[in-house]
Design a protein around this motif. Structure first.
Motif: not given
Length: 108
Positions: A14-34, A48-56
């Protein structure tokens, strides 16, 4: 620790916001840098990138239907953007060198 332990499945669906994920680790597949240099840009694939939640600090979704860059920007290859980056660095280095050479002049 389960990153979703404090949220129920209904909360996630039901969440329309991604804010609930801010303190969790994030896995990015197909990440790119502009990379942007002047009016040139290139999306450099990172994989593939794994970002520690404390850095998000912010997370969001891209609207792929919207144009996010001004129309005068040109998409170039990775080789071309690297060449432009090198030229930009050399130009900056030259400006810094000229400033140092002219420091002895007192313009005050």
């Amino acid at each position: 620790m389960n990153p979703m332990s404090w949220a129920t499945p209904d909360d996630v669906l039901l969440s329309t916001s991604l804010a609930t994920y801010l303190d969790t680790n994030v896995v990015l597949e197909g990440a790119c840098e502009r990379v942007i240099v002047g009016d040139l840009y290139c999306d450099v694939p990172l994989g593939l990138y794994v970002i520690r939640g404390e850095n998000v600090v912010l997370i969001g979704e891209l609207d792929l239907g919207k144009e996010e860059l001004p129309p005068h920007m040109a998409c170039v290859s990775e080789a071309e953007i690297r060449k432009a980056q090198k030229a930009d660095r050399e130009s900056s280095d030259l400006k810094g060198t000229m400033r140092k050479r002219m420091e002895f002049l007192d313009f005050d």
